[in-house]
Scaffold this motif. Structure first.
Motif, PDB file in Angstrom:
ATOM      1  N   PHE A  41       0.823  -1.211   0.000  1.00  0.00           N
ATOM      2  CA  PHE A  41       0.000   0.000   0.000  1.00  0.00           C
ATOM      3  C   PHE A  41       0.859   1.264   0.000  1.00  0.00           C
ATOM      4  CE2 PHE A  41      -3.500  -2.717   1.964  1.00  0.00           C
ATOM      5  CZ  PHE A  41      -4.174  -2.834   0.762  1.00  0.00           C
ATOM      6  N   SER A  42       2.007   1.247   0.673  1.00  0.00           N
ATOM      7  CA  SER A  42       2.902   2.418   0.676  1.00  0.00           C
ATOM      8  C   SER A  42       3.398   2.726  -0.730  1.00  0.00           C
ATOM      9  CB  SER A  42       4.089   2.184   1.604  1.00  0.00           C
ATOM     10  OG  SER A  42       3.673   2.132   2.943  1.00  0.00           O
TER      11      SER A  42
ATOM     12  N   LYS B 134      -1.605   7.236   7.960  1.00  0.00           N
ATOM     13  CA  LYS B 134      -2.766   7.952   8.501  1.00  0.00           C
ATOM     14  C   LYS B 134      -3.492   8.775   7.436  1.00  0.00           C
ATOM     15  CE  LYS B 134       0.261  11.505  10.289  1.00  0.00           C
ATOM     16  NZ  LYS B 134       1.021  11.843  11.457  1.00  0.00           N
ATOM     17  N   GLU B 135      -2.854   9.027   6.283  1.00  0.00           N
ATOM     18  CA  GLU B 135      -3.470   9.775   5.188  1.00  0.00           C
ATOM     19  C   GLU B 135      -4.126   8.863   4.143  1.00  0.00           C
ATOM     20  OE1 GLU B 135      -0.554  12.456   3.583  1.00  0.00           O
ATOM     21  OE2 GLU B 135      -0.237  13.439   5.509  1.00  0.00           O
ATOM     22  N   TRP B 136      -3.992   7.554   4.300  1.00  0.00           N
ATOM     23  CA  TRP B 136      -4.566   6.624   3.338  1.00  0.00           C
ATOM     24  C   TRP B 136      -6.088   6.631   3.433  1.00  0.00           C
ATOM     25  CZ3 TRP B 136      -1.440   1.501   4.398  1.00  0.00           C
ATOM     26  CH2 TRP B 136      -0.092   1.697   4.072  1.00  0.00           C
ATOM     27  N   ASP B 137      -6.734   6.297   2.329  1.00  0.00           N
ATOM     28  CA  ASP B 137      -8.167   6.051   2.323  1.00  0.00           C
ATOM     29  C   ASP B 137      -8.457   4.958   3.355  1.00  0.00           C
ATOM     30  OD1 ASP B 137     -10.552   4.393   1.363  1.00  0.00           O
ATOM     31  OD2 ASP B 137     -10.696   6.131   0.037  1.00  0.00           O
TER      32      ASP B 137
END
Length: 146
Positions: free
Chosen positions: A103-104, A112-115
């Motif tokens: 995912f990164s 913390k900013e991911w959907d």
């Protein structure tokens, strides 16, 4: 793994670090099925997350033979890089560290900013481990100034 390179080739390992979509092709009783997926390249294998609603893990359990195509295309520059894989896949237990790395690659390092859909993944998910037997690497780029 056999890598088939034409006259116009490129660095496969560098290519696979890019956040590109892969297209996973699997067999089903209705014929071939294709699923767009994100991937992570590790230990000469492509790793793909399967969720409880995905059907491709079930198809892989029935028939491990798969194909994957990945294309990096930019119409503004004429860049067309293609890697086509054939091989076998297995369904593996979920690995949260590997999921975070995958995912990164696509969403950046700030979790913390991911959907919200990509946060707090759990063992309901699985990983697909695709082991390539052959890879065709082609640079099919063209000159846009003609």
């Amino acid at each position: 793994m056999e890598i088939i390179r034409g006259k116009r080739s490129f660095d496969l390992d560098k290519f696979l670090t890019k956040p590109l979509f892969a297209h996973l092709s699997t067999a089903s009783s209705e014929g071939p099925r294709e699923s767009p997926v994100w991937f992570f390249w590790k230990d000469k294998c492509l790793w793909i997350i399967g969720t409880p609603v995905d059907t491709f893990p079930l198809r892989i359990d029935e028939n491990p033979n798969c194909a994957i195509g990945i294309v990096d295309f930019d119409p503004a520059t004429g860049k067309v890089l293609h890697a086509g894989f054939r091989g076998k896949a297995t369904v593996e237990p979920f690995n949260s560290n590997l999921a975070k790395r995958l995912f990164s690659k696509y969403l950046g390092s700030k979790e913390k900013e991911w959907d919200a859909r990509f946060k707090n993944q759990d063992s309901e998910n699985v990983f697909i481990r695709f082991v390539p037997e052959t890879v065709v690497v082609r640079n099919q780029s063209y000159n846009v100034n003609r």
